[in-house]
Enzyme design. Structure first.
Site, PDB file in Angstrom:
ATOM      1  N   CYS A   1      -0.925   0.083  -4.002  1.00  0.00           N
ATOM      2  CA  CYS A   1      -1.043  -1.075  -4.891  1.00  0.00           C
ATOM      3  C   CYS A   1      -1.969  -0.776  -6.064  1.00  0.00           C
ATOM      4  O   CYS A   1      -1.937  -1.496  -7.057  1.00  0.00           O
ATOM      5  CB  CYS A   1      -1.525  -2.281  -4.115  1.00  0.00           C
TER       6      CYS A   1
ATOM      7  N   ASN B   1       3.071   0.519   3.180  1.00  0.00           N
ATOM      8  CA  ASN B   1       2.543   1.709   2.500  1.00  0.00           C
ATOM      9  C   ASN B   1       1.263   2.283   3.094  1.00  0.00           C
ATOM     10  O   ASN B   1       0.997   3.469   2.925  1.00  0.00           O
ATOM     11  CB  ASN B   1       2.399   1.446   0.994  1.00  0.00           C
TER      12      ASN B   1
ATOM     13  N   GLU C   1      -3.360 -10.335  -0.454  1.00  0.00           N
ATOM     14  CA  GLU C   1      -3.680  -9.048  -1.099  1.00  0.00           C
ATOM     15  C   GLU C   1      -2.344  -8.519  -1.617  1.00  0.00           C
ATOM     16  O   GLU C   1      -1.502  -8.073  -0.826  1.00  0.00           O
ATOM     17  CB  GLU C   1      -4.253  -8.060  -0.068  1.00  0.00           C
TER      18      GLU C   1
END
Ligand code: NAP
Length: 474
Positions: free
Chosen positions: A284, A154, A250
């Site tokens: 996210c 992304n 992450e």
């Protein structure tokens, strides 16, 4: 057919290798091939680790590492538009968002260069204990060793930058595996590193089957740290399999926002509209769950829905587009299923505009609906009326995730309370929790991860203290 310029080989030990096996990279919007990348497997991964090991035998001094990082930042600045278009093509990211990502990668490199020059240990106050009298001690910050980096689709440039720039600032060689859907930006970044004077072996880039490359990175003892950004399922499994390595994760989130009755509701609604749907919600920290105190609920919804309806859905290459495609058909089908399964009321969207999911707002979904408790990673946000800030905080925390959360309020006490009680790695006040600037410590708690990125924090993770004790002549 694609132009040769859009064919990129893999990089191992300073050589650009054609393995004879090519991966087509397709636009998530048109399905056209926008690039091809040579595919690696386990053998190339082992060779890349050999090359990284050889590179680290001749350490690069900090000033050289800093100069290389500054040169890459400069190249990203000069080639900003080309880089942004590449991100947009392969990720389907609207051009205006891709330009922001390209500029942020430049910032990430600039901050990493500063860290390379600042890297230092500290004095230990030895006579603070009787046993230490007559001794001098200090620490050196030593590179941890070879870093294996795995990145998601992304933010195909800036999340790669957040791994390789701090690693190089730390003096660590890197073996990078970018996402198979978006490898071209990472390979371009590798070209810029090479042009900036990075010697062979310091950065190796492998595109190919995740489990094959991942297995070698996990199993090879020479890889001392794995830095992974991606989904929680994959991340925690990697960590389980590598108990002796540092595995920095992450991961995902189901990002909540609280809107107190005393907030500036127009500001809150505007920021939610901007940050729930940018890049079709595939960040996210995309706003997903909004909890609004009942007194402000109607005004908030009446302000939000027209703003969402005004977003332009379409071709990511179009200058005006706000919301483009999600990454692939599987993602699209899953998101539509979750929308159809909710008991909440769809206020707008919930269907397709061509192949694209229209920005969707769902009112008062069930607490256990997927849209309430899983990461949607699509252009969807929920709006729920609550009776109090207590209830809002309780619902915001009722998730396995903990990356970032936000609150809009006009009351400083409520703001501080939220900062204390929201169980997340970061809390924003009167700002959407989608906000990130690249020097910030960024990362989550609970299922969202176990580390912080941002060059200063990543460099700390990628280096270790070595203690030096000297017995002084009496
Ligand atoms: P993903 O499916 O977990 O993939 C991430 C990376 O892991 C890709 O390079 C993928 O390779 C690789 N991978 C998959 N299976 C693997 C395995 N068994 N061993 C080693 N590597 C493996 O995630 P994604 O769909 O690309 O990204 C979306 C997720 O990333 C969301 O959950 C989002 O919240 C999270 N994310 C978190 C942050 C953060 O900073 N916290 C930032 C951005 C995104 P292939 O592409 O080859 O499958």
């Amino acid at each position: 057919m694609v132009a040769a310029a859009n064919e990129k080989r893999l990089l191992v030990g300073g050589e650009w290798i054609d393995t004879g096996d090519w991966l087509d990279v397709r636009s998530p919007y048109s399905g056209d091939i926008v690039g091809r990348a040579a595919k690696a497997g386990a053998d190339e991964t082992r060779r890349a680790i050999d090359a990284a090991e050889r590179a680290m035998q001749e350490p690069l001094p900090a000033h050289k590492r800093a100069e290389i990082l500054v040169r890459v930042a400069g190249a990203l600045g000069r080639r900003h538009e080309e880089v942004a278009r590449l991100i947009s093509d392969e990720a389907g990211k609207p051009l205006k968002a891709a330009r922001v990502e390209a500029a942020r990668a430049m910032s990430t490199y600039t901050f990493a260069a500063v860290e390379a020059r600042k890297l230092a240990g500290e004095m230990v106050p030895m006579d603070a204990a009787q046993a230490g009298e007559g001794k001098l001690a200090f620490t050196l910050r030593r590179p941890i060793g070879i870093v294996g980096a795995i990145s998601p689709f992304n933010f195909p440039l800036n999340l790669v930058a957040h791994k390789i720039a701090p690693a190089l600032a730390s003096g660590c060689a890197v073996v990078l595996k970018p996402a198979s859907q978006t490898p071209m930006s990472a390979l371009l970044l590798a070209e810029l590193e090479e042009e900036a004077g990075l010697p062979p072996g310091w950065l190796n880039v492998l595109v190919g089957p995740a489990s094959e490359i991942g297995d070698v990175l996990v199993e090879d003892d020479r890889v001392k740290l794995i830095t992974f950004t991606g989904s929680s399922g994959v991340g925690w499994k990697l960590k389980e399999r590598a108990p002796k390595k540092r595995v920095n994760l992450e991961l995902g989130n189901a990002t909540p926002v609280i809107v107190a009755a005393d907030a500036d509701v127009t500001v809150a609604a505007t920021k939610v509209a901007q940050n729930a749907f940018a890049f079709a919600g595939q960040s996210c920290i995309s706003v997903q769950r909004v909890y609004v105190e009942r007194d402000a609920y109607d005004t908030f919804v009446q302000t939000l829905v027209p703003l969402v309806n005004a977003l332009k859905v379409g071709d990511p290459a179009d200058e005006e587009t706000d919301v483009g495609p999600v990454i692939d058909e599987d993602a699209r089908e899953r998101i539509l299923e979750w929308i159809n399964a909710t008991s909440g009321e769809v206020l707008t969207g919930g269907d397709l505009d061509g192949d694209l999911i229209r920005p969707t707002v769902i009112a008062n979904p069930g607490r256990n609906d997927e849209v309430s408790c899983e990461e949607v990673f699509g252009p969807v946000c929920t709006v729920t009326a609550v009776d109090s800030i207590d209830e809002a905080i309780e619902l915001a925390n009722a998730t396995r995730y903990g990356l970032q959360a936000g609150i809009f309020t006009g009351n400083i006490d409520t703001a501080f309370r939220a900062a204390q009680e929201l169980d997340f790695g970061g809390v924003t006040v009167n700002e959407a929790p989608t906000f990130r600037s690249d020097q910030m410590p960024y990362g989550g708690v609970k299922d969202s991860g176990n580390t912080r990125e941002g060059p200063r924090y990543a460099v700390h993770e990628m280096t270790e203290d070595r203690l030096v004790v000297i017995d002084l002549p009496s």
